[in-house]
Scaffold this active site. Structure first.
Site, PDB file in Angstrom:
ATOM      1  N   HIS A  55       0.846  -1.205   0.000  1.00 54.08           N
ATOM      2  CA  HIS A  55       0.000   0.000   0.000  1.00 54.08           C
ATOM      3  C   HIS A  55       0.873   1.243   0.000  1.00 54.08           C
ATOM      4  O   HIS A  55       2.091   1.153   0.164  1.00 54.08           O
ATOM      5  CB  HIS A  55      -1.006  -0.008   1.148  1.00 54.08           C
ATOM      6  CG  HIS A  55      -0.432   0.109   2.527  1.00 54.08           C
ATOM      7  ND1 HIS A  55       0.400  -0.833   3.073  1.00 54.08           N
ATOM      8  CD2 HIS A  55      -0.576   1.065   3.485  1.00 54.08           C
ATOM      9  CE1 HIS A  55       0.737  -0.470   4.300  1.00 54.08           C
ATOM     10  NE2 HIS A  55       0.169   0.683   4.573  1.00 54.08           N
ATOM     11  N   HIS A  57       1.440   3.958   1.844  1.00 52.31           N
ATOM     12  CA  HIS A  57       2.032   4.723   2.957  1.00 52.31           C
ATOM     13  C   HIS A  57       3.567   4.745   2.865  1.00 52.31           C
ATOM     14  O   HIS A  57       4.193   3.756   2.492  1.00 52.31           O
ATOM     15  CB  HIS A  57       1.596   4.129   4.305  1.00 52.31           C
ATOM     16  CG  HIS A  57       0.166   4.432   4.622  1.00 52.31           C
ATOM     17  ND1 HIS A  57      -0.599   3.659   5.459  1.00 52.31           N
ATOM     18  CD2 HIS A  57      -0.640   5.448   4.201  1.00 52.31           C
ATOM     19  CE1 HIS A  57      -1.817   4.179   5.550  1.00 52.31           C
ATOM     20  NE2 HIS A  57      -1.866   5.265   4.777  1.00 52.31           N
ATOM     21  N   ASP A  59       5.908   4.660   4.994  1.00 50.67           N
ATOM     22  CA  ASP A  59       6.694   3.677   5.757  1.00 50.67           C
ATOM     23  C   ASP A  59       6.696   2.293   5.082  1.00 50.67           C
ATOM     24  O   ASP A  59       7.249   1.338   5.624  1.00 50.67           O
ATOM     25  CB  ASP A  59       6.210   3.591   7.220  1.00 50.67           C
ATOM     26  CG  ASP A  59       4.786   3.071   7.348  1.00 50.67           C
ATOM     27  OD1 ASP A  59       3.901   3.549   6.620  1.00 50.67           O
ATOM     28  OD2 ASP A  59       4.565   2.176   8.193  1.00 50.67           O
ATOM     29  N   HIS A  60       6.088   2.213   3.891  1.00 50.43           N
ATOM     30  CA  HIS A  60       6.121   0.973   3.098  1.00 50.43           C
ATOM     31  C   HIS A  60       6.777   1.171   1.732  1.00 50.43           C
ATOM     32  O   HIS A  60       7.355   0.240   1.197  1.00 50.43           O
ATOM     33  CB  HIS A  60       4.702   0.400   2.950  1.00 50.43           C
ATOM     34  CG  HIS A  60       4.129   0.019   4.284  1.00 50.43           C
ATOM     35  ND1 HIS A  60       4.092  -1.263   4.745  1.00 50.43           N
ATOM     36  CD2 HIS A  60       3.644   0.792   5.288  1.00 50.43           C
ATOM     37  CE1 HIS A  60       3.603  -1.276   5.978  1.00 50.43           C
ATOM     38  NE2 HIS A  60       3.321  -0.045   6.327  1.00 50.43           N
ATOM     39  N   HIS A 113      -7.638  -0.521   5.648  1.00 51.80           N
ATOM     40  CA  HIS A 113      -6.572   0.362   6.142  1.00 51.80           C
ATOM     41  C   HIS A 113      -6.367   1.505   5.145  1.00 51.80           C
ATOM     42  O   HIS A 113      -6.370   2.675   5.517  1.00 51.80           O
ATOM     43  CB  HIS A 113      -5.293  -0.447   6.330  1.00 51.80           C
ATOM     44  CG  HIS A 113      -4.108   0.352   6.778  1.00 51.80           C
ATOM     45  ND1 HIS A 113      -4.051   0.971   8.001  1.00 51.80           N
ATOM     46  CD2 HIS A 113      -2.929   0.627   6.166  1.00 51.80           C
ATOM     47  CE1 HIS A 113      -2.882   1.598   8.120  1.00 51.80           C
ATOM     48  NE2 HIS A 113      -2.193   1.412   7.016  1.00 51.80           N
ATOM     49  N   ASP A 132      -0.366  -3.806   6.156  1.00 52.54           N
ATOM     50  CA  ASP A 132      -0.974  -3.270   7.382  1.00 52.54           C
ATOM     51  C   ASP A 132      -2.448  -3.652   7.494  1.00 52.54           C
ATOM     52  O   ASP A 132      -3.239  -2.937   8.099  1.00 52.54           O
ATOM     53  CB  ASP A 132      -0.859  -1.737   7.403  1.00 52.54           C
ATOM     54  CG  ASP A 132       0.549  -1.253   7.707  1.00 52.54           C
ATOM     55  OD1 ASP A 132       1.438  -2.099   7.922  1.00 52.54           O
ATOM     56  OD2 ASP A 132       0.761  -0.025   7.726  1.00 52.54           O
ATOM     57  N   HIS A 170       4.384  -4.607  10.465  1.00 54.99           N
ATOM     58  CA  HIS A 170       4.914  -3.959  11.683  1.00 54.99           C
ATOM     59  C   HIS A 170       5.109  -4.952  12.816  1.00 54.99           C
ATOM     60  O   HIS A 170       4.390  -5.954  12.911  1.00 54.99           O
ATOM     61  CB  HIS A 170       3.948  -2.874  12.194  1.00 54.99           C
ATOM     62  CG  HIS A 170       3.885  -1.661  11.325  1.00 54.99           C
ATOM     63  ND1 HIS A 170       4.670  -0.550  11.522  1.00 54.99           N
ATOM     64  CD2 HIS A 170       3.121  -1.390  10.243  1.00 54.99           C
ATOM     65  CE1 HIS A 170       4.389   0.364  10.603  1.00 54.99           C
ATOM     66  NE2 HIS A 170       3.449  -0.121   9.798  1.00 54.99           N
TER      67      HIS A 170
END
Ligand code: ZN
Ligand code: FE
Length: 240
Positions: A55, A57, A59-60, A113, A132, A170
């Site tokens: 996805h 975001h 942090d990915h 999400h 996530d 995570h």
């Protein structure tokens, strides 16, 4: 001959995942948000054939272009979110098969999400890259979706084989377990998992990948009987 997974801890609590197709030696990385952070694992593997994104975001996806430039391999992500993902070489939808060595990943659309969130399932090796959406003993926040959507998404994942390895985005398990114990204080499987998680974390070990059968026994979000109940639990977790 199958697909194996190895967690690559990056940023504060994210996991990128290094995949190997043992038949051919092909290597893939999932959600390489930190190019420097994933470099040692890829260098050790000696090659990179594929980048998979779950996805949009940061942090990915943040390190994706740098990793692609270094190894010259294609990037796969959700067609539905192509406008806000790094440039995709292969844009995929529900049911698409992504070849990887002698294996292939099946794309599962799992909105909740984020709208365009996807998961990848390798039947060969029974590995799920869940991003996530599904965490060990938890699920992702409903940032762009409804409880109904997340409920339907988790149902799809829950239908995979019992021994499926859940490789999530995570290391949230310790906190998830603490919350889950407030939802199901008498769940013995959850107490056993709590002990295991405490031991793993105090030894500095990842708690994932976990096993789907264990998630079905311990994860309050997978165990919620209705979308309304899932929504209630998610709201309580947001305030936990
Ligand atoms: Zn996210
Ligand atoms: Fe994340």
């Amino acid at each position: 001959m199958s697909v194996t997974v190895q967690p690559v801890p990056i940023l504060s609590d994210n996991y990128a995942w290094l995949l190997r197709d043992t038949a051919t030696g092909a290597v893939a990385i999932v959600d390489p948000a930190d190019a420097a952070g994933v470099a040692p694992a890829i260098e050790a593997a000696g090659r990179l054939d594929l980048i998979l994104l779950t996805h949009h975001h940061l942090d990915h996806v943040f390190g994706t272009d740098e990793v692609r430039a270094r190894w010259g391999c294609p990037v796969v992500g959700a067609a539905a979110d192509a406008y806000r993902l790094p440039k995709l070489d292969i844009a995929v939808r529900e049911g698409d098969l992504v070849p990887f060595g002698d294996s292939e990943a099946r794309v599962i659309e799992v909105p909740g999400h984020t709208r365009g969130h996807i998961a990848y399932f390798f039947a060969n090796g029974a590995v799920l890259l869940a991003g996530d959406t599904l965490f060990s003993v938890g699920c992702g926040k409903l940032l762009e979706g409804t409880a109904e959507e997340m409920f339907a998404s988790l149902k799809k994942l829950s239908a995979l084989p019992d021994h499926t390895l859940i490789a999530c985005g995570h290391e949230y398990t310790e906190n998830n377990v603490r919350f889950a114990l407030t939802v199901e204080p008498e769940n013995l499987a959850l107490h056993a998992r709590a002990l295991e998680v405490m031991q793993l974390r105090s030894a500095g070990q990842p708690t994932v990948p976990s096993i789907l059968a264990q998630e079905r026994a311990t994860n309050p979000f997978l165990r919620a009987p209705t979308a309304a109940r899932l929504g209630e639990i998610r709201t309580a977790k947001d305030r936990f």
